[in-house]
Design an enzyme around this catalytic site. Structure first.
Site, PDB file in Angstrom:
ATOM      1  N   LYS A   1       0.840  -1.198   0.000  1.00  0.00           N
ATOM      2  CA  LYS A   1       0.000   0.000   0.000  1.00  0.00           C
ATOM      3  C   LYS A   1       0.875   1.248   0.000  1.00  0.00           C
ATOM      4  O   LYS A   1       1.923   1.277   0.658  1.00  0.00           O
ATOM      5  CB  LYS A   1      -0.919  -0.032   1.228  1.00  0.00           C
ATOM      6  CG  LYS A   1      -2.006   1.027   1.233  1.00  0.00           C
ATOM      7  CD  LYS A   1      -2.944   0.807   2.415  1.00  0.00           C
ATOM      8  CE  LYS A   1      -4.067   1.838   2.446  1.00  0.00           C
ATOM      9  NZ  LYS A   1      -4.987   1.616   3.584  1.00  0.00           N
TER      10      LYS A   1
ATOM     11  N   SER B   1      -9.835   1.569   2.315  1.00  0.00           N
ATOM     12  CA  SER B   1      -8.914   2.321   1.499  1.00  0.00           C
ATOM     13  C   SER B   1      -7.837   1.470   0.821  1.00  0.00           C
ATOM     14  O   SER B   1      -7.258   1.906  -0.164  1.00  0.00           O
ATOM     15  CB  SER B   1      -8.231   3.389   2.350  1.00  0.00           C
ATOM     16  OG  SER B   1      -7.437   2.794   3.360  1.00  0.00           O
TER      17      SER B   1
ATOM     18  N   SER C   1     -10.233  -0.780   6.446  1.00  0.00           N
ATOM     19  CA  SER C   1      -9.542  -0.551   5.176  1.00  0.00           C
ATOM     20  C   SER C   1      -8.794  -1.750   4.604  1.00  0.00           C
ATOM     21  O   SER C   1      -8.340  -1.701   3.462  1.00  0.00           O
ATOM     22  CB  SER C   1      -8.566   0.617   5.311  1.00  0.00           C
ATOM     23  OG  SER C   1      -9.262   1.827   5.233  1.00  0.00           O
TER      24      SER C   1
END
Lengths: 94, 479
Positions: free
Chosen positions: B68, B143, B167
């Site tokens: 990420k 996310s 997320s």
């Protein structure tokens, strides 16, 4: 509820320049969100302790000894602007 | 199946047997990327020139991984999918990256995400949205949407995400893969760009439960660079992968099956609960009475913490610096305010300002302090339930993947995507999402399992038993 003036004040506390065109929709958004979180007022929390952190650990210290760290040169490698081994910024005092 | 479509443990078996090499695996991932990345857009940027070491140690795990874009990789641009961090090349590795490098991981790229992890759809990224590999008109969730989409589309074999209110689990659910939020304190956050420090946790996103335990083995452990990291003996999570859940007590919270839940999701989850029962688990209804306050509690505490954490992005040291054309206040303040105006997107501004407002004089007690007290009530609900339950089973998300653009103008509708995942962050407990079905439109549905703090082994055990008796995790996307 929250006014456009409140939003501009929160923006200035947040150090965000907000144009008038941006302030209007943001005020509406924040109004909706604050209306939603209003439900928290329904609960009686007078005898409840706050939880700011879930783990029972506190006062975490490390041994007081010198360790290696980034050199000035490494730290400044990604600086936007630098001067004589420091970060360069616009004038602070006029 | 092609190499890149296999799980990490299947690939490791082939490598150890001398039938495949890490270089061949990486090549098949790169081929997939050249074929499907144009449609999916799982990555903020790819990392080229990976040195691949085909020589193996016993503990090597040379698997192509997506990271990420909020986890620092030394000298590699890391931006939280925000304009304000453009050009930021961290001068150090996050602890999880260091551990992955030690295990010989192959870093494929920085996965796309909602800007600063503010979102549940990956639409607030400064790089544009990631798309759901199962239906490219839909969001992948967020996310960590890029991480989940990369795994689902086999553009990476596994991935790292971060989870502040769901997320990791919500995008894993929407993309049909396995996502774990470990207990707060199990994985070091050193080098994770902070969103809400009392909630953030790094975790694995994988194709199946075995891979998830393997990846947690690599990234977990005490780290003196993170003061919230817990000193404890490091378990071998793969030891929990046994197909025996006889007598395990599973609680089903009645507050999680409410209006607004998609009937197809409800049916799949209820079928899964029946499946667990048939495997020997003891299922009973429980109550988590403060569930309806979780989203409101979260949006006050998380934004308050975010407004403080994001104060560091001011144009002084790194990333973007913008100066207005004409002077407004004084030169330095103008620089801060213009940098933050141009650098942050609308959702980031929304959250920073909400947090600032909740912390400001006159509102602190009514909003922030009150939210922290309600957080105690939510945590107490779980403590009470875990006296008689080994784990809790719920849906991960109330709906399957929604259409791109559908919830962008309605922040509350977007925030409610995380209604089932937020309580685990507020309470610090571990939770996993595993695939448990598909809708009529062929969109994945996810099952969430929660356990008490530091009992990841319980999650793996129940998830593994379920997975071994179903085939959902074996389905692959054709793009």
């Amino acid at each position: 509820m929250i006014s456009e003036k409140d939003v501009k004040y929160a923006a200035s506390l947040s150090r965000i320049h907000l144009s008038d065109e941006e302030a209007k929709p943001l005020t509406k958004d924040l109004e909706k969100i604050l209306h939603y979180v209003e439900k928290l007022q329904k609960l009686d929390v007078s005898k409840v302790e706050p939880t700011s952190h879930v783990l029972p650990i506190k006062n975490v210290y490390r041994e007081d000894k010198v360790r290696s760290s980034l050199s000035q040169e490494e730290a400044l490698k990604i600086a936007v602007e630098k001067i004589k081994g420091s970060y360069k910024v616009p004038k602070v005092i006029e | 199946m092609k190499l890149n479509e296999l799980t990490a443990h299947e690939i490791l078996d082939l490598i150890k047997a001398g039938k495949e090499t890490p270089a061949a695996v990486y090549k098949s991932v790169k081929e997939q990327i050249s074929k499907t990345e144009g449609k999916v857009h799982a990555y903020a940027r790819l990392i080229d020139n990976q040195e691949i070491d085909n020589k193996l140690r016993v503990d090597s795990c040379p698997i192509p991984i997506a990271i990420k874009d909020n986890i620092c990789i030394k000298d590699n641009e890391t931006t939280c999918a925000s304009k304000i961090l453009q050009g930021f090349k961290p001068p150090y590795d996050a602890t999880v990256i260091k551990k992955l490098k030690d295990s010989k991981a192959i870093f494929v790229g920085n996965a796309n995400m909602d800007e600063f992890a503010f979102g549940s759809s990956c639409e607030t990224s400064a790089f544009g949205p990631t798309r759901n590999p199962w239906n490219i008109d839909c969001v992948p969730g967020g996310s960590s949407g890029g991480s989940a989409a990369a795994v689902a589309s086999s553009e990476a074999v596994w991935a790292i995400g971060s989870d502040t209110g769901g997320s990791i689990r919500q995008p894993a659910c929407l993309c049909g893969v396995v996502g774990l939020k470990p207990t707060y304190g199990v994985v070091s956050r050193f080098g994770l760009i902070a969103f809400a420090s009392s909630l953030d946790q790094i975790g694995p996103i994988t194709k199946d439960v075995i891979d998830n335990a393997l990846l947690l083995n690599i990234i977990s452990g005490y780290d003196e660079n993170d003061s919230t990291s817990v000193k404890m003996e490091k378990p071998d999570y793969t030891k929990a992968l046994i197909k025996d859940i006889k007598g395990i007590r599973i609680g089903i919270p009645k507050e999680y099956f409410i209006e607004g839940i998609d009937p197809e999701v409800e049916k799949s989850v209820k079928d899964s609960i029946e499946k667990l029962k048939s495997l020997g688990a003891v299922v009973k209804e429980i109550s988590l009475p403060h569930t309806e306050y979780a989203v409101a509690t979260y949006y006050i505490t998380a934004t308050a913490e975010a407004s403080s954490n994001l104060a560091r992005f001011d144009g002084v040291q790194y990333g973007l610096r913008a100066i207005p054309k004409s002077q407004r206040k004084n030169p330095i303040v103008d620089m801060y305010e213009e940098t933050r105006n141009q650098g942050f997107g609308r959702e980031a501004k929304r959250r920073i300002m909400l947090g600032t407002y909740a912390l400001s004089s006159g509102y602190y007690d009514a909003y922030y302090l009150r939210a922290l007290k309600v957080r105690t009530l939510i945590k107490n609900d779980f403590d009470k339930v875990f006296k008689d339950c080994d784990c809790i089973v719920t849906p991960t998300s109330p709906t399957t993947a929604f259409k791109i653009g559908e919830r962008m103008d309605d922040p509350i509708a977007m925030y409610l995507s995380d209604i089932y995942t937020i309580p685990a962050n507020l309470s610090g407990i571990p939770a996993i999402s595993i695939p448990c079905g598909f809708s009529k439109n062929n969109l994945p549905i996810g099952l969430q399992i929660m356990a008490k703090a530091f009992d990841e082994k319980m999650l793996f055990k129940v998830a593994y038993a379920y997975e071994q008796s179903t085939d959902w995790h074996k389905k692959r996307v054709s793009l």
